[in-house]
Design a protein around this motif. Structure first.
Motif, PDB file in Angstrom:
ATOM      1  N   ILE A 181      10.535   4.505  37.832  1.00 35.94           N
ATOM      2  CA  ILE A 181       9.615   3.801  37.062  1.00 35.94           C
ATOM      3  C   ILE A 181      10.285   4.024  35.635  1.00 35.94           C
ATOM      4  O   ILE A 181      10.466   5.154  35.079  1.00 35.94           O
ATOM      5  CB  ILE A 181       8.079   4.271  36.986  1.00 35.94           C
ATOM      6  N   VAL A 182      10.637   2.941  34.811  1.00 36.32           N
ATOM      7  CA  VAL A 182      11.282   3.166  33.331  1.00 36.32           C
ATOM      8  C   VAL A 182      10.315   3.156  32.380  1.00 36.32           C
ATOM      9  O   VAL A 182       9.199   1.793  32.308  1.00 36.32           O
ATOM     10  CB  VAL A 182      12.352   2.404  33.178  1.00 36.32           C
ATOM     11  N   ILE A 183       9.751   3.951  31.538  1.00 39.46           N
ATOM     12  CA  ILE A 183       9.083   3.823  30.365  1.00 39.46           C
ATOM     13  C   ILE A 183      10.023   3.751  28.898  1.00 39.46           C
ATOM     14  O   ILE A 183      10.699   4.624  28.935  1.00 39.46           O
ATOM     15  CB  ILE A 183       8.021   4.886  30.204  1.00 39.46           C
ATOM     16  N   GLY A 184       9.948   2.671  28.299  1.00 41.07           N
ATOM     17  CA  GLY A 184      10.650   2.395  27.258  1.00 41.07           C
ATOM     18  C   GLY A 184      10.096   2.479  25.844  1.00 41.07           C
ATOM     19  O   GLY A 184       9.017   1.709  25.899  1.00 41.07           O
ATOM     20  N   PRO A 190       4.942  17.553  39.370  1.00 37.31           N
ATOM     21  CA  PRO A 190       5.678  16.451  40.033  1.00 37.31           C
ATOM     22  C   PRO A 190       5.331  15.073  40.526  1.00 37.31           C
ATOM     23  O   PRO A 190       4.008  15.070  40.814  1.00 37.31           O
ATOM     24  CB  PRO A 190       6.155  17.118  41.599  1.00 37.31           C
ATOM     25  N   HIS A 191       5.876  14.153  40.749  1.00 36.69           N
ATOM     26  CA  HIS A 191       5.423  12.850  41.009  1.00 36.69           C
ATOM     27  C   HIS A 191       6.063  12.283  42.401  1.00 36.69           C
ATOM     28  O   HIS A 191       7.383  12.399  42.417  1.00 36.69           O
ATOM     29  CB  HIS A 191       5.345  11.837  40.072  1.00 36.69           C
ATOM     30  N   ARG A 192       5.447  11.329  43.050  1.00 38.05           N
ATOM     31  CA  ARG A 192       6.348  10.818  44.192  1.00 38.05           C
ATOM     32  C   ARG A 192       7.416   9.802  43.868  1.00 38.05           C
ATOM     33  O   ARG A 192       8.578   9.917  44.374  1.00 38.05           O
ATOM     34  CB  ARG A 192       5.253   9.982  45.092  1.00 38.05           C
ATOM     35  N   ALA A 193       7.020   9.121  42.802  1.00 37.67           N
ATOM     36  CA  ALA A 193       8.173   8.234  42.381  1.00 37.67           C
ATOM     37  C   ALA A 193       8.882   8.994  41.200  1.00 37.67           C
ATOM     38  O   ALA A 193       8.387  10.029  40.487  1.00 37.67           O
ATOM     39  CB  ALA A 193       7.847   6.897  41.804  1.00 37.67           C
ATOM     40  N   SER A 194      10.324   8.855  41.077  1.00 38.30           N
ATOM     41  CA  SER A 194      10.713   9.322  39.667  1.00 38.30           C
ATOM     42  C   SER A 194      10.428   8.158  38.356  1.00 38.30           C
ATOM     43  O   SER A 194      10.133   7.359  38.561  1.00 38.30           O
ATOM     44  CB  SER A 194      12.382   8.927  39.873  1.00 38.30           C
ATOM     45  N   ILE A 195      10.348   8.953  37.383  1.00 36.28           N
ATOM     46  CA  ILE A 195      10.086   8.234  36.043  1.00 36.28           C
ATOM     47  C   ILE A 195      11.211   8.629  34.961  1.00 36.28           C
ATOM     48  O   ILE A 195      11.931   9.698  34.902  1.00 36.28           O
ATOM     49  CB  ILE A 195       8.701   8.759  35.626  1.00 36.28           C
ATOM     50  N   LEU A 253       1.066   3.765  39.750  1.00 38.94           N
ATOM     51  CA  LEU A 253       2.478   3.427  40.284  1.00 38.94           C
ATOM     52  C   LEU A 253       3.214   4.512  40.926  1.00 38.94           C
ATOM     53  O   LEU A 253       3.649   4.256  41.818  1.00 38.94           O
ATOM     54  CB  LEU A 253       3.082   2.881  39.207  1.00 38.94           C
ATOM     55  N   ALA A 254       3.228   5.857  40.454  1.00 40.82           N
ATOM     56  CA  ALA A 254       4.021   6.903  40.721  1.00 40.82           C
ATOM     57  C   ALA A 254       3.285   7.572  41.969  1.00 40.82           C
ATOM     58  O   ALA A 254       4.125   8.016  42.867  1.00 40.82           O
ATOM     59  CB  ALA A 254       4.391   7.705  39.677  1.00 40.82           C
ATOM     60  N   ASP A 255       2.090   7.756  41.966  1.00 44.65           N
ATOM     61  CA  ASP A 255       1.428   8.526  42.837  1.00 44.65           C
ATOM     62  C   ASP A 255       0.381   8.053  43.871  1.00 44.65           C
ATOM     63  O   ASP A 255      -0.086   8.490  45.039  1.00 44.65           O
ATOM     64  CB  ASP A 255       0.855   9.854  42.104  1.00 44.65           C
ATOM     65  N   THR A 275      12.608  13.787  38.189  1.00 43.67           N
ATOM     66  CA  THR A 275      13.031  13.380  39.609  1.00 43.67           C
ATOM     67  C   THR A 275      11.735  13.423  40.508  1.00 43.67           C
ATOM     68  O   THR A 275      10.754  14.256  40.432  1.00 43.67           O
ATOM     69  CB  THR A 275      14.009  14.644  40.200  1.00 43.67           C
ATOM     70  N   GLY A 276      11.490  12.261  41.221  1.00 40.12           N
ATOM     71  CA  GLY A 276      10.492  12.256  42.287  1.00 40.12           C
ATOM     72  C   GLY A 276      10.594  13.291  43.472  1.00 40.12           C
ATOM     73  O   GLY A 276      11.765  13.574  43.889  1.00 40.12           O
ATOM     74  N   THR A 277       9.540  13.339  44.186  1.00 41.75           N
ATOM     75  CA  THR A 277       9.426  14.078  45.185  1.00 41.75           C
ATOM     76  C   THR A 277       9.543  13.252  46.589  1.00 41.75           C
ATOM     77  O   THR A 277      10.094  13.811  47.752  1.00 41.75           O
ATOM     78  CB  THR A 277       8.373  14.885  45.362  1.00 41.75           C
TER      79      THR A 277
END
Length: 467
Positions: A172-175, A216-221, A375-377, A163-165
């Motif tokens: 962001i999806v990593i698959g 933690p990261h700004r965006a959810s991953i 991308l996330a931070d 969960t992002g902050t």
């Protein structure tokens, strides 16, 4: 291949302890509530090289911005990527290949063979990561119905959500797909070790989840191990249609890791510097191609040990990957693949761990870790981009300032080009540039990213068309 036995022993014992926990999959926790996507086609972006000094506008700088010596981003990124452990990557690959086959119709209830054993191993590994994440990670399985060779079975995608902050920062999806197949696509019993295709991608997925969940990261991953990719992308198609779409989750980028473990090709060819990046076209206007350009430019700025090579095609000729399930649904999605294909080790019993180069796989994993961090931070991209005619034959590019920006990266795309070129604006108070270069004869599109006080580049804005 060199391994540190203590690490392997610790990992092996941990896995054994967690298998029992993972076996009770029917009691998987409820998937987390995540933010819905605001629009039907979200995009990030970026590119390639620096404009020549002769071409630069007066406000541009040829050097990156000066950042505080106490916390330079390059030192931070080096410390971050050094957390990736090649031994762990190889351990995961060795474990997965030793399940014999991971064919979608293979055994579901054995602990030492088949797709069921692989599923339980992945759940146990994600649960171990969850335990050290201080509650940031949620782990669950996504069941779906798969049908192949006249057999209907229940497939299982394995999902971990970080969960992002920051509200509105997206997900962001990593698959990576964890099933495997051999020459006889219908055989559920034939040996299909699938070390490179695609235990290499799954190993990177697990290691990325371990490192990224440490803070933690700004965006959810979201980390997803897909089943049934080898039989028509059934797992990822079901995940998009049955899980993501009904919840309207705001997916800003999907990064697919598929066959990333070898720098060697047929005839003794070697390429240890490049990583191919596939995305759906068209070249003008596709959110997936825009994401590919974004990742390419981030790598140009922050990854000195790997070149991303943007491909003008969604995948290799006649092939497919799970990123296509996302791009077909309007999400921005790309596939990372090693630079050389080796048909002699593809979809057969020769795809074993001795064909994996730990150093190359580790550098690919570090590259993706850096890209996801940006991308996330990184700071959010500027809005309000516009071009105004000055009345003197020049045009002025304007954008809204970003509060935490130390400067801006302006990315420009020439007619027909796959990637961006860039110049820097190192003064955060400058949010307009007057130049004779903002004309469609020279550039057809532009995008802008902000850098933070450490120098970390964030995602690009949507591409602005120059007309």
């Amino acid at each position: 291949m060199t391994r540190r036995l203590p690490i392997l022993i610790v990992l092996a014992l941990t896995w054994a302890a967690l298998v029992a926990l993972a076996c009770n999959l029917s009691g998987s926790p409820e998937p987390p509530t995540v933010a819905p996507r605001a629009t039907s086609t979200p995009p990030p972006t970026i590119g390639y090289a620096t404009l020549s000094p002769a071409e630069l506008p007066a406000e541009a700088a040829t050097q990156p911005p000066q950042v505080a010596a106490a916390a330079p981003i390059e030192a931070e990124l080096v410390n971050l990527v050094n957390l990736i452990e090649a031994d762990r990557l190889m351990f995961h690959i060795d474990t997965l290949q030793n399940f014999g086959t991971r064919h979608v119709n293979s055994a579901n209830h054995r602990s030492d063979w088949g797709i069921g054993a692989a599923h339980r191993y992945l759940v146990s590994q994600f649960e171990q990561i969850r335990a050290q994440s201080q509650g940031r990670l949620t782990v669950f399985s996504h069941p779906f119905t798969a049908e192949w060779a006249g057999v209907r079975t229940e497939g299982q995608n394995v999902v971990a959500f970080l969960t992002g902050t920051e509200a509105g920062a997206g997900t962001i999806v990593i698959g990576a797909h964890y099933d495997s197949i051999t020459i006889n696509f219908d055989s559920a019993d034939a040996l299909a070790p699938g070390a490179n295709d695609n235990a290499s991608g799954v190993a990177a997925l697990l290691e990325l989840a371990r490192v990224l969940s440490l803070r933690p990261h700004r965006a959810s991953i979201m980390f997803v191990a897909f089943a049934a990719e080898e039989v028509g992308r059934q797992g990822s198609i079901a995940f998009v249609k049955e899980y993501l779409a009904p919840r309207q989750i705001d997916i800003t980028a999907m990064l697919n890791l598929d066959i990333i473990g070898s720098q060697f090709g047929p005839g003794g060819r070697v390429d240890d510097r490049n990583l191919r990046l596939f995305s759906a076209g068209p070249n003008d206007g596709s959110p997936s191609r825009h994401l590919a350009r974004t990742l390419n430019l981030i790598a140009f700025n922050h990854v000195p040990y790997m070149n991303l090579v943007t491909q003008d095609i969604v995948d290799r000729e006649g092939r497919y990957g799970d990123h296509m399930s996302f791009s077909d649904a309007g999400y921005a999605a790309v596939r990372f693949t090693q630079p050389l294909d080796d048909p002699a080790r593809n979809h057969n019993d020769r795809d074993t761990i001795d064909g994996i180069q730990a150093g190359y796989l580790a550098r690919v994993t570090k590259t993706v870790l850096t890209l996801v961090t940006a991308l996330a931070d990184g700071p959010r991209p500027p809005r309000g981009i516009a071009l105004r005619d000055s009345g003197t034959g020049l045009r002025t590019l304007v954008w809204e300032p970003i509060a935490d920006a130390s400067g801006y990266v302006v990315a420009l795309r020439r007619p027909g080009a796959l990637d961006y070129e860039q110049f820097e604006v190192n003064d955060p108070s400058i949010t307009s540039i007057t130049w004779d270069g903002f004309v469609p004869e020279r550039f057809t599109g532009l995008a802008i990213a902000a850098r933070d006080a450490r120098g970390l580049m964030g995602p690009l804005s949507d591409e602005f068309k120059i007309r």
